[in-house]
Enzyme design. Sequence first.
Site, mmCIF file in Angstrom:
data_model
loop_
_atom_site.group_PDB
_atom_site.id
_atom_site.type_symbol
_atom_site.label_atom_id
_atom_site.label_comp_id
_atom_site.label_asym_id
_atom_site.label_seq_id
_atom_site.Cartn_x
_atom_site.Cartn_y
_atom_site.Cartn_z
ATOM 1 N N LYS A 182 5.685 8.477 8.164
ATOM 2 C CA LYS A 182 5.622 8.709 6.717
ATOM 3 C C LYS A 182 4.232 8.410 6.142
ATOM 4 C CE LYS A 182 6.712 4.359 4.560
ATOM 5 N NZ LYS A 182 6.790 3.862 3.241
ATOM 6 N N LYS B 219 6.488 -3.597 10.084
ATOM 7 C CA LYS B 219 5.306 -4.260 9.522
ATOM 8 C C LYS B 219 4.896 -5.490 10.325
ATOM 9 C CE LYS B 219 5.317 -2.378 4.939
ATOM 10 N NZ LYS B 219 5.135 -2.518 3.528
ATOM 11 N N LYS C 157 0.732 3.807 1.881
ATOM 12 C CA LYS C 157 -0.448 3.208 1.250
ATOM 13 C C LYS C 157 -1.237 2.368 2.240
ATOM 14 C CE LYS C 157 2.347 1.723 -2.588
ATOM 15 N NZ LYS C 157 3.207 0.557 -2.417
HETATM 16 N N1 AQP Z 1 6.001 8.846 2.328
HETATM 17 C C1 AQP Z 1 6.893 8.709 1.363
HETATM 18 N N2 AQP Z 1 7.672 9.743 0.988
HETATM 19 C C2 AQP Z 1 8.590 9.597 -0.003
HETATM 20 N N3 AQP Z 1 8.785 8.424 -0.679
HETATM 21 C C3 AQP Z 1 8.028 7.374 -0.331
HETATM 22 N N4 AQP Z 1 7.954 6.104 -0.778
HETATM 23 C C4 AQP Z 1 7.007 5.443 -0.086
HETATM 24 N N5 AQP Z 1 6.441 6.240 0.822
HETATM 25 C C5 AQP Z 1 7.046 7.452 0.702
HETATM 26 C C6 AQP Z 1 8.767 5.588 -1.877
HETATM 27 O O1 AQP Z 1 7.863 5.137 -2.882
HETATM 28 C C7 AQP Z 1 8.358 3.912 -3.446
HETATM 29 C C8 AQP Z 1 7.253 2.876 -3.201
HETATM 30 O O2 AQP Z 1 7.728 1.704 -2.832
HETATM 31 P P1 AQP Z 1 6.853 0.449 -2.388
HETATM 32 O O3 AQP Z 1 5.635 0.288 -3.179
HETATM 33 O O4 AQP Z 1 7.809 -0.682 -2.447
HETATM 34 O O5 AQP Z 1 6.350 0.652 -0.926
HETATM 35 P P2 AQP Z 1 6.807 1.349 0.379
HETATM 36 O O6 AQP Z 1 8.177 1.917 0.323
HETATM 37 O O7 AQP Z 1 6.575 0.404 1.512
HETATM 38 O O8 AQP Z 1 5.733 2.521 0.332
HETATM 39 P P3 AQP Z 1 4.341 2.738 1.019
HETATM 40 O O9 AQP Z 1 3.599 3.708 0.198
HETATM 41 O O10 AQP Z 1 4.515 3.062 2.443
HETATM 42 O O11 AQP Z 1 3.609 1.360 0.913
HETATM 43 P P4 AQP Z 1 3.169 0.319 2.016
HETATM 44 O O12 AQP Z 1 2.243 1.055 2.922
HETATM 45 O O13 AQP Z 1 2.513 -0.740 1.189
HETATM 46 O O14 AQP Z 1 4.402 -0.148 2.714
HETATM 47 C C9 AQP Z 1 9.696 3.637 -2.757
HETATM 48 O O15 AQP Z 1 10.775 4.183 -3.491
HETATM 49 C C10 AQP Z 1 9.534 4.348 -1.451
HETATM 50 O O16 AQP Z 1 10.768 4.683 -0.845
#
Ligand code: AQP
Length: 331
Positions: free
Chosen positions: A199, A117, A202
């Site tokens: 992956k 990030k 969001k």
């Molecule tokens: N692509 C994915 N496949 C499976 N699991 C996923 N998670 C995120 N992306 C995938 C799981 O969803 C939960 C969300 O956790 P978070 O909101 O703390 O954010 P994150 O892990 O950083 O997920 P994102 O969607 O990628 O958000 P951004 O882009 O904001 O960083 C966790 O359990 C994560 O493992």
Amino acid sequence: MGKSTKKRIFSGIQPSGNLHIGNYLGAIKQWADIYADYDSVFCVVDYHAITVPQDPKNLQKKVIEIAKIYLASGIDPEKAIVFQQSHVRAHVELCWLLNAVSARISDLQKMTQFKDKSSDGNINISAGLFDYPVLMAADILLYNTDVVPVGDDQLQHVELARDLAKRFNHDYTNVFKLPEAKILKQGARIMGLDNPEKKMSKSVKSELNRIELLDDPKVAMKKIMKATTDLGSEIKFDIAAKPGISNLLVIYSLLAGMEIKDLEKKYTGKLYGEFKKDLAEIVAEFLTDFQKKYNQISDKAVLDILADGACRAVPIAEATLARVKKAIGIS
Ligand code: AQP
């Protein structure tokens, strides 16, 4: 009533961006499938979300949206604690204590999510983004958590929580339970539709990257039809040679409840186009059903549930915090 003998699970999601089927299949569906067998605590982690800029006018709406998604996915707030992180002050207090006595800068420098990030060289990255894993450790450790069901991108953070707990227990006294991550065999890493090497996320700019849980089903169908596929025409699970089709097979398998090997058989000799058309319909059906449940829940009901959840979470969190402070010598 006696004390529950069930193990505890804790997990959370940030109210940042729009939740997608990666979040659903890797995390929330996993919670919904197992939570009734555990003493379950689910949090909307708004203090994590503000480590990157958020629109103040929209943040509380996003918190409500995420909590509604938990409920629409089948989490019953009578059977689980559902709350908003900022309603329980012990999270930031324990984060500070862990920062001061157990976390090391060298631990945080190893975190791949921070490296990813912050890799664009932006010097305005907040100290909070660097410290994010310590707040996540506080979230988990406050609730004497046994199991943390997450997608595999969060594995390293859960391992850090465990390491910090061990270090604290060693340096002071045995306060913390050591948590373990629970990662699905299939679905722990749903890949981006437009780039199956990375992956689904969001925060990726292109909306073609993901199917959002609140996408119009017709728009979602188009995204599936546009998803990147691989050279050749065989519908076969092979992550190295066919990352695009393999990712679509995982999504299909999890949403339709069919084994991948049965899908491979079903589509033997068929073209990508036919496979994608069927998957698009399955996704649209899933979203229509999900959104029907989502739309039946009012904002007021969610606010009541979050308030009740905080009342139930505070005594557990405060009891752990008191033990930590006592161990450190702060009374
Ligand atoms: N692509 C994915 N496949 C499976 N699991 C996923 N998670 C995120 N992306 C995938 C799981 O969803 C939960 C969300 O956790 P978070 O909101 O703390 O954010 P994150 O892990 O950083 O997920 P994102 O969607 O990628 O958000 P951004 O882009 O904001 O960083 C966790 O359990 C994560 O493992």
